[in-house]
Structures are given as C-alpha cells and as structure tokens.
Design an enzyme around this catalytic site. Structure first.
Site, PDB file in Angstrom:
ATOM      1  N   TYR A 146      65.711  91.851  71.576  1.00 36.97           N
ATOM      2  CA  TYR A 146      66.350  91.160  70.454  1.00 36.97           C
ATOM      3  C   TYR A 146      66.475  89.671  70.747  1.00 36.97           C
ATOM      4  O   TYR A 146      66.117  88.838  69.914  1.00 36.97           O
ATOM      5  CB  TYR A 146      67.732  91.763  70.179  1.00 36.97           C
ATOM      6  CG  TYR A 146      68.504  90.998  69.140  1.00 36.97           C
ATOM      7  CD1 TYR A 146      68.152  91.050  67.794  1.00 36.97           C
ATOM      8  CD2 TYR A 146      69.593  90.200  69.507  1.00 36.97           C
ATOM      9  CE1 TYR A 146      68.849  90.331  66.841  1.00 36.97           C
ATOM     10  CE2 TYR A 146      70.297  89.485  68.564  1.00 36.97           C
ATOM     11  CZ  TYR A 146      69.920  89.548  67.227  1.00 36.97           C
ATOM     12  OH  TYR A 146      70.613  88.819  66.292  1.00 36.97           O
ATOM     13  N   SER A 189      69.886  83.500  66.276  1.00 36.37           N
ATOM     14  CA  SER A 189      71.075  84.110  66.879  1.00 36.37           C
ATOM     15  C   SER A 189      71.405  83.338  68.147  1.00 36.37           C
ATOM     16  O   SER A 189      70.529  82.701  68.755  1.00 36.37           O
ATOM     17  CB  SER A 189      70.788  85.577  67.242  1.00 36.37           C
ATOM     18  OG  SER A 189      71.757  86.083  68.140  1.00 36.37           O
TER      19      SER A 189
END
Length: 268
Positions: free
Chosen positions: A155, A142
């Site tokens: 995250y 990501s």
C-alpha cells in the site's frame, strides 16, 4: 460581474467518503460533475442531493476501476468530453496486514487500482488539458507515501508511486496551464479502514481526522498553490525541510565513480 464556469470535474471513488465530499465541495465551487464508482444506488442518491442543493449538472458512471474494461471506458470519457477540466483520482484501496499475512492476489489487485488505473486515467486526461491550456489533476496519495512503515508495504509503495508521479508531472507540465496536486491524508474516518482490515474504532481517536476536515484542508492547500498537501502537518516548514534535503541529494545521486566509503578510497 459573472464568474467564469470552472467546467466539469470527474471524481473517482465518488460514492462515499472522501470522493463524495470532494463531489459536494466542487459542486459548491461551481463545477458540474461526473461521478465514478461501483455502487450505482449510492451514486444516484449523492447525485440527486448535490444537484438539488447546488443546481449543478451531475452525471453518474457506474464503473469498477479494478477492471481493465471499466478503466478504459472512463479513460475514453476523459479523452472525449472536452468540458472536463478537473480529474480527482480518489479511487483506491488499502491494507494494514504485514507482508507475511497478506494475500498476493489482493496485493496485485491493489496495485492495479491504486497505480495502474490512476495512471491510465491521468494519461487519458492530460493531452486534452494541455491542448486546451488548462486543467487540474488531484491525486489522493497517503502519508504512507513517505512513512511506508506505518501500514502495509505494498500500500505504501502504491501511494509513493502516486506522489512521485505527481511531482514529476509538476515539473513536466510547467508553463502548460495544467496543475497537479498530491494530497497525503493521515488516518481519515471513512470506510477505507474496514476494507483495509483494521476497523477505525481500533485506531487512537487523536490520529483520526474527519473526512470533511480532510477534504476542506486539501482544497485550502490547492487554493494556496501547494503541490503536496498534508492536511495533518502543523508546520509546513517541516515538509519544506524534507523536500530541501531530498533536492540536496540530487546532484550526487548519479556520478561516474562509487562513493569512497565503498572503495576504501582506492579508485585506481
């Protein structure tokens, strides 16, 4: 002239979104598939469609990669099925809440799926790939890996791990015939956002990419030999400058003496 069959691709998180699109695109590239996800009904529907449209063999494996027993079961498939030539580590979850509003159990579960499960599956696939002299591992990271301030910090940390693991494996696997790629999507129009706590409708439309466009760009990056693909990044020179700056740090990251700014220049 006959084209060599590329083998079987195992795709995790394959029942919807990015994983389902990878499954479709890889089948159209000639791969047979093993699709892994929790939702058996969705897997069966996807498998039937892909098989009908491409003629490829599609196997489904119902597994919750948040559960250790299921992770080990999928790892055993990677260890024993020698037809597998590609692993797409797509399964993962996200979060958008800040630290003080986050549930620690949910954060630990996210680490388990995004980091621990991905690592075990990668390590299950690698020995066979190296022994056979070919293989591909695609790790879905990501932009949070390099912009941890954007979303939840845990995250971002899990996705930074995925990027670092991929970069390290790239160096270790040189000359083995095994390739790796890290894909760093920005905001992508999938069910990820609802599960993460911020509905996609709450994001500015100008930053949200269609999942089909994201996967097609990632595969184009793979075809171009990219180790790291950032589908949204307009100028690859920006990433190259980032990487060159990181590599420029390396000779000075471990030295026998502290930097002078920490000692007032007095190292006696």
């Amino acid at each position: 002239m006959a084209t060599q069959h590329p083998g079987t691709a195992l795709v995790t998180g394959a029942s919807s979104g990015i994983g389902a699109i990878y499954a479709d695109r890889l089948a159209r590239r000639g791969y047979d598939l093993i699709l892994v996800a929790r939702n058996r009904a969705r897997l069966d529907e996807l498998a039937a469609r892909i098989s009908d449209e491409t003629g490829r063999s599609v196997e489904v494996v119902t597994a919750d990669l948040g559960q250790d027993a299921d992770v080990r079961r999928v790892a055993d498939i990677l260890k024993t099925d020698h037809s597998i030539t590609t692993l797409v580590n797509n399964a993962g979850v996200g979060a958008t809440a800040p630290a003080l509003q986050s549930d620690i159990d949910a954060m630990e579960a996210m680490i388990g799926l995004n980091v621990t499960a991905l690592t075990r599956l990668t390590y299950a696939a690698l020995p066979g790939f190296v022994a056979r002299g070919q293989g591909l591992i695609v790790n879905i990271s990501s932009i949070g890996a390099i912009a941890p301030e954007v979303l939840n910090g845990v995250y971002g940390g899990t996705k930074a791990f995925v990027l670092a693991l991929t970069q390290s494996l790239h160096k270790e696997l040189a000359g083995t015939g095994v390739n790796v790629q890290a894909v760093l999507p920005g905001a992508t129009a999938t069910e990820f956002w609802n599960a993460a706590g911020t509905p996609i409708e709450h994001l500015p439309s100008g930053i949200v990419m269609k999942a089909t466009d994201m996967v097609d760009a990632a595969l184009a990056g793979l075809d171009q030999g990219e180790l790291v693909t950032i589908p949204s990044l307009p100028d690859v020179a920006d990433w190259e400058a980032y990487e060159n700056a990181r590599h420029a740090l390396m000779p000075n990251l471990s030295r026998s003496l502290p930097a002078a700014r920490y000692t007032n220049g007095d190292l006696t």
